[in-house]
Scaffold this active site. Sequence first.
Site, short mmCIF file in Angstrom:
data_model
loop_
_atom_site.label_atom_id
_atom_site.label_comp_id
_atom_site.label_asym_id
_atom_site.label_seq_id
_atom_site.Cartn_x
_atom_site.Cartn_y
_atom_site.Cartn_z
CB SER A 107 -0.87 0.00 1.27
OG SER A 107 -1.34 1.30 1.53
CG HIS A 276 -10.88 1.42 -1.54
ND1 HIS A 276 -9.93 2.05 -2.30
CD2 HIS A 276 -10.36 1.37 -0.29
CE1 HIS A 276 -8.88 2.38 -1.55
NE2 HIS A 276 -9.12 1.97 -0.31
NE ARG A 279 -11.03 -0.03 3.96
CZ ARG A 279 -10.98 -0.32 5.24
NH1 ARG A 279 -11.78 -1.24 5.73
NH2 ARG A 279 -10.13 0.28 6.05
NE ARG A 311 -14.10 -11.59 3.22
CZ ARG A 311 -13.65 -10.59 2.45
NH1 ARG A 311 -12.95 -10.85 1.35
NH2 ARG A 311 -13.88 -9.34 2.77
C1 LIG Z 1 -7.80 -2.16 6.24
C2 LIG Z 1 -7.81 -1.88 4.77
C3 LIG Z 1 -6.93 -0.94 4.25
C4 LIG Z 1 -6.91 -0.68 2.88
N1 LIG Z 1 -5.98 0.18 2.38
C5 LIG Z 1 -5.88 0.36 1.03
C6 LIG Z 1 -4.84 1.15 0.48
O1 LIG Z 1 -4.00 1.67 1.20
N2 LIG Z 1 -4.80 1.28 -0.86
C7 LIG Z 1 -5.72 0.69 -1.70
O2 LIG Z 1 -5.62 0.84 -2.92
N3 LIG Z 1 -6.70 -0.07 -1.19
C8 LIG Z 1 -6.80 -0.27 0.13
N4 LIG Z 1 -7.77 -1.09 0.64
C9 LIG Z 1 -8.69 -1.78 -0.28
C10 LIG Z 1 -8.07 -3.13 -0.71
O3 LIG Z 1 -6.97 -2.95 -1.52
C11 LIG Z 1 -9.08 -3.97 -1.50
O4 LIG Z 1 -9.60 -3.21 -2.56
C12 LIG Z 1 -10.22 -4.49 -0.65
O5 LIG Z 1 -9.77 -4.85 0.65
C13 LIG Z 1 -10.82 -5.70 -1.34
O6 LIG Z 1 -11.90 -6.18 -0.63
P1 LIG Z 1 -11.83 -7.43 0.39
O7 LIG Z 1 -11.23 -6.92 1.64
O8 LIG Z 1 -13.24 -7.80 0.52
O9 LIG Z 1 -10.97 -8.50 -0.26
C14 LIG Z 1 -7.81 -1.35 2.01
C15 LIG Z 1 -8.70 -2.29 2.56
C16 LIG Z 1 -8.71 -2.56 3.91
C17 LIG Z 1 -9.64 -3.60 4.44
#
Ligand SMILES: Cc1cc2nc3c(=O)[nH]c(=O)nc-3n(C[C@H](O)[C@H](O)[C@H](O)COP(=O)(O)O)c2cc1C
Length: 382
Positions: A107, A276, A279, A311
Site C-alpha cells: 500500500s 475498495h 470502503r 472469501r
Molecule cells: C484495512 C484496509 C486498508 C486498505 N488500504 C488500502 C490502500 O492503502 N490502498 C488501496 O488501494 N486499497 C486499500 N484497501 C482496499 C483493498 O486494496 C481492497 O480493494 C479491498 O480490501 C478488497 O476487498 P476485500 O477486503 O473484501 O478483499 C484497504 C482495505 C482494507 C480492508
Amino acid sequence: MQGVVNVDDLRKLAKRRLPRICYDFIEGGTDDEVGLVTNEQAFRRQRVIPRYLVDVSVRDQSTTLFGRTYSSPVGIAPTGLADLFRRGADLMLAEAAREANVPFIMSGHSSSSIEDLAKLAPNHGWYQIYSAVDPSISEDMIKRVSDAGLKTLVFTVDVPETSNRERSIRHGWGPSRKLPWKTRFEALRHPLWMMEWLQHGTPYFGNWTRYAGENASAEQVADFVSNQFRAPMAWKTVERYRELWKGNFVIKGIMHPDDALLAHSLGVDGVIISNHGGRQLDNAPSSLEVLPTVCEAVGDRMTVMLDGGVRRGLHVLIAICAGAKFVFQGRPTLYGVAAGGVMGASKALEIFRREIDISMAQIGAAKIVDLGPQFLKRKDET
Ligand SMILES: Cc1cc2nc3c(=O)[nH]c(=O)nc-3n(C[C@H](O)[C@H](O)[C@H](O)COP(=O)(O)O)c2cc1C
C-alpha cells in the site's frame, strides 16, 4: 494454526487479538455498509454449473500474469496502516506472498518501505501509489519503485476524498488523536496487541518520512500524509505516470467500462475492478457485477483483474469464469497477519489454494485456462 479451517476462522482470531478500533478499521465499510455486503453477496448468489466425466485427476492452478507465472490466481491487495494490526505486517504479507509465489501489492500507506519490499520480495512485490498534492513526491516515489527494481505499479483512483467510516468515527478515530476513554479501556483488554503498541508507539508511514522531514515524529508524518492526500486527480495524472513508469502499469478502482477504455487509450496495461472493499462509495455495484461489462469493452486489449468480497477459493474461480485474469483479496490475509503474523497470512493463502484445487475438481476444470462463462448460470436461465 490449529482449528483454522477457513478464512472466517482467521477473522474470528483477528477479532479476539485486536482492540475494537483496529478490528473495525479492517472490517468496516462506509455509510450503511451496503457495499460491503453487496461484494460478498454477489459471490454467494452466483450459481455454478459443473461438467462431469472430465479428467481432473491432475489439476494446475498456476496462472501467468504480465509474463510471470504465479502458483495460484489470487494475490494480496494493498492494505494501508497494516502495522496497526501487527508490527512489520507489510513485510510479513510480502514474505507470505513470496513463499506462496503470488503477488503482494504494498500500500501507498504502508509502514515498511519500497526499498525493504524490493529486498525481501523482488519478484512478487508490486507497489500501489496514491497521488500526492505535491506532484514531485509522487514522481520521486515512482522513481524509487523503478530504482528498487519492482516491475508493477498500481495507481489507486477511487479515493477522491476520505469516506464516511462511521465505525471509526464512533471509536474517536480522527486528527486530534484524543481517543475517548471507552476506546482506550477496550484496548487494554487486548494485552498482546497493547504490548506491541507500548514497545513501538505510533506506526510510521514508512515511505513518506523523507518528504515530511527525517526528524518528523510518526504523528507529524501522519499529518503530512493526510495533507498530501486530496490531490486533484485527472486523466492527465495517468498520462504523466505512464510517461514516467516503464514497467507494468495498473489502475485500481475502475468500475465503468468507459474508464477502462480511457485507461487503455493512455497505455495502461491492466485494471483492478474494485469498490475498495466497500470502503468508499457505499452504493457502488459489486466488482463481480461490473466485471463482464468491463471485459466486454476491453476484450483482450488489457488485463482485467478484480478484488472485493473474495472469501473462498470458489469465489476466485467464479471471478475468473466471469472474465477476470487474476483476483486479489484484502481482508483475508489481513485477518491472517493480525492473528498469526507470517504464519497467519500464509494460512490464508493456503486456504485459498486448497479450496481452489477442490473447486476446480468439482467444476470440472483441470487448468485455470479451462475456466469460462460456460460454467456460470446466467440470470435469465431457469
Ligand atoms: C484495512 C484496509 C486498508 C486498505 N488500504 C488500502 C490502500 O492503502 N490502498 C488501496 O488501494 N486499497 C486499500 N484497501 C482496499 C483493498 O486494496 C481492497 O480493494 C479491498 O480490501 C478488497 O476487498 P476485500 O477486503 O473484501 O478483499 C484497504 C482495505 C482494507 C480492508
